[in-house]
Design an enzyme around this catalytic site. Structure first.
Site, short mmCIF file in Angstrom:
data_model
loop_
_atom_site.label_atom_id
_atom_site.label_comp_id
_atom_site.label_asym_id
_atom_site.label_seq_id
_atom_site.Cartn_x
_atom_site.Cartn_y
_atom_site.Cartn_z
N SER A 232 0.69 -1.10 0.05
CA SER A 232 0.01 0.08 0.13
C SER A 232 0.83 1.19 0.00
O SER A 232 1.65 1.37 -1.05
CB SER A 232 -0.99 -0.09 1.22
N ASP A 456 -9.25 -4.03 -5.79
CA ASP A 456 -8.72 -3.36 -4.50
C ASP A 456 -9.46 -2.01 -4.02
O ASP A 456 -9.32 -1.37 -4.87
CB ASP A 456 -7.29 -3.20 -4.80
N HIS A 484 -7.71 -5.90 -0.66
CA HIS A 484 -6.32 -4.97 -0.91
C HIS A 484 -5.05 -5.94 -0.61
O HIS A 484 -4.88 -6.52 0.31
CB HIS A 484 -6.47 -4.03 0.69
#
Length: 515
Positions: A232, A456, A484
């Site tokens: 991320s 996502d 995710h």
């Protein structure tokens, strides 16, 4: 108006690295090892280091066993990388799990955020963060970036004021000047508290400085090149590192990418649309499950959910601990569950209860999202998250662009949109931003793997595509699915490609698609 949830939503990308359980535990427990391996220290890499940085790069680490087969230490870094000889320093908290086999070097990891604790992720959920083959062959390293967790940390509100800031969000009439002023006043109070309680570190809490810290960690760990797995926000950190130090970039994997060239307003809009898409995917499965509290088509169910949110906006639901859940906190709980498909059953339970007037499970989700446990905040992720993003993202002030973004969000994400807007919290931050939203090419860094998941919600797939295209030698791996990030999520195609790269330097075919 820019999204007031945008900066919070990105923070919990890291928290999604742990599968949520109704017990409220953040990470799975790691069993104690019968015989911890002897702690080893390598010679720091000081090749080419300037005299003013040598005291930092030449540090010899003192490791102490800290349970479960892990070693812990602290590394001293300059507060100001532009003036390292000033004498002002910070401490970086580091945890290490030594390779169970023959170590081929260190593998640094970052769970995202910005603001999530890399120490907690590795110490509490090692086998969730990395696969067994990586554990065997690498010294796996977790660290708390500057401003985060057990490192020299950003500090703002106490628990009571944080509760008020995160949960007591003014509701209707949304969009009015009075509503905006009330929100902006709350952001100002938060910013003032951060300024008062964080010493002089706030202007130095930036991704560029954190990337420089990461090179320091590489050196004191004794590695010539950085091997790295970032999730991320950790993709932005890793790409920034490769751009700053292309000759020291080893094998880098960036999973669930952020597009560094996307401005904040576009980030907000794209994320809102992404969560709407994930919510619709959840609804489709919920309606087929036999125990869904909604009925009819997906459109019908989304309409009914919108009615539930609007009802909570007018009259918040009372919780057993005396708190009340309005629509904003309800949306926070929903978002928390959408990070991983494994949590969809918990979301069904929470929505079923909420329709009956009970917000208990949705509060569990929202509290997990915000790092709240038994009335206290177990980390400073929300505070560090704001500090990083307010320095990394230039403040935008284009009424026409904001109006167009709100119109697009309302069209593409009608359920999410009413709870996604508000005045930009960073417009009142005590220091001006120093970051820029621009492409990262990392010329000369060699192949870098970018992993993207097609639905996502937090870091939409198009961002992974964009980053892979920007990088001089970006290689895109696509996981087709929900949730995710993509590595170590049960897709052997993704896992095999990532691990072959990290272990054998085998570069997969660009565009590899993993169904």
């Amino acid at each position: 108006m820019t999204s007031r949830l945008r900066r919070i939503a990105m923070a919990t990308a890291a928290l999604a690295a742990a599968s949520l359980a109704l017990s409220g535990c953040l990470y799975a427990a790691i069993p104690e090892e019968a015989a911890p391996r002897p702690s080893t220290t390598k010679t720091p890499d000081t090749d080419g280091v300037s005299a003013d940085l040598l005291p930092f790069y030449g540090q010899e680490l003192t490791w102490e066993q800290c349970g479960g087969g892990f070693d812990c230490t602290y590394v001293t870094a300059p507060l100001d990388w532009e003036d390292p000889a000033s004498g002002q320093t910070i401490e970086l908290s580091v945890v290490r799990h030594q390779a169970t086999g023959s170590a081929m070097g260190s593998l640094l990891t970052n769970p995202g955020g910005p603001g999530a604790s890399g120490v907690d992720l590795i110490r509490d959920s090692l086998d969730y963060a990395v696969g067994a083959d990586l554990i065997e062959n690498y010294d796996v390293i977790g660290f708390d970036p500057r401003g985060v967790g057990d490192s020299t940390a950003v500090s703002c509100f106490d628990a009571a004021n944080m509760d008020k800031y995160l949960y007591d969000i003014p509701a209707a009439p949304r969009g009015t000047e009075e509503w905006e002023n009330e929100l902006l006043g709350a952001h100002q109070a938060f910013a003032d508290a951060c300024h008062a309680n964080s010493g002089n570190i706030l202007p130095h809490i930036t991704t560029v400085n954190s990337a420089r810290d990461m090179d320091l960690l590489r050196a004191v760990l004794g590695d010539k090149q950085l091997n790295y797995l970032g999730y991320s926000y950790g993709t932005f950190l890793g790409a920034t590192y490769a751009d700053l130090y292309p000759d020291r970039a080893g094998r880098l994997v960036l999973d669930g990418a952020i597009d560094p060239s996307t401005p904040g307003l576009a980030v907000s809009t794209t994320q809102g649309i992404g969560f709407e898409s994930a919510l619709r995917a959840y609804m489709a499965e919920c309606l087929d499950s036999g125990d869904c509290p909604f009925s009819g088509s997906v459109d019908d169910a989304m309409t009914d959910l919108g009615a539930l949110l609007a009802s909570a906006d007018r009259r918040p639901l009372e919780n057993g601990d005396g708190r009340e859940m309005g629509a904003d906190s309800m949306m926070t709980g929903i978002i928390a569950a959408l990070y991983s498909k494994e949590n969809w059953s918990i979301l069904t339970q929470g929505l079923t209860e909420a329709l009956q007037g009970d917000p208990y499970t949705l509060f569990l989700l929202a509290d997990f999202y915000n790092g709240r446990e038994e009335g206290m905040y177990i980390d400073n992720s929300s505070e560090a998250f704001r500090a990083y993003n307010c320095m990394d993202y230039p403040v935008e002030d284009d009424p026409d662009a904001e109006a167009a973004a709100e119109k697009l969000l309302a069209e593409k994400a009608p359920t999410v949109a009413p709870y996604w807007s508000g005045p930009d919290s960073c417009s009142v931050w005590p220091y001006p931003p120093t970051g820029a939203r621009e492409e990262i090419h990392a010329e000369g860094a060699g192949p870098i793997l970018v992993v993207g998941t097609t639905n996502d919600p937090a870091t939409p797939y198009e961002w992974s595509e964009a980053l892979a295209q920007q990088l001089e030698e970006g290689v895109l791996i696509t996981r087709v699915g929900e949730g995710h990030t993509g590595y170590n999520k049960g897709n052997s195609c993704v896992d095999d490609a990532v691990e072959a790269f990290l272990l054998e330097d085998t570069v997969p075919e660009d565009g590899l698609r993993c169904e």
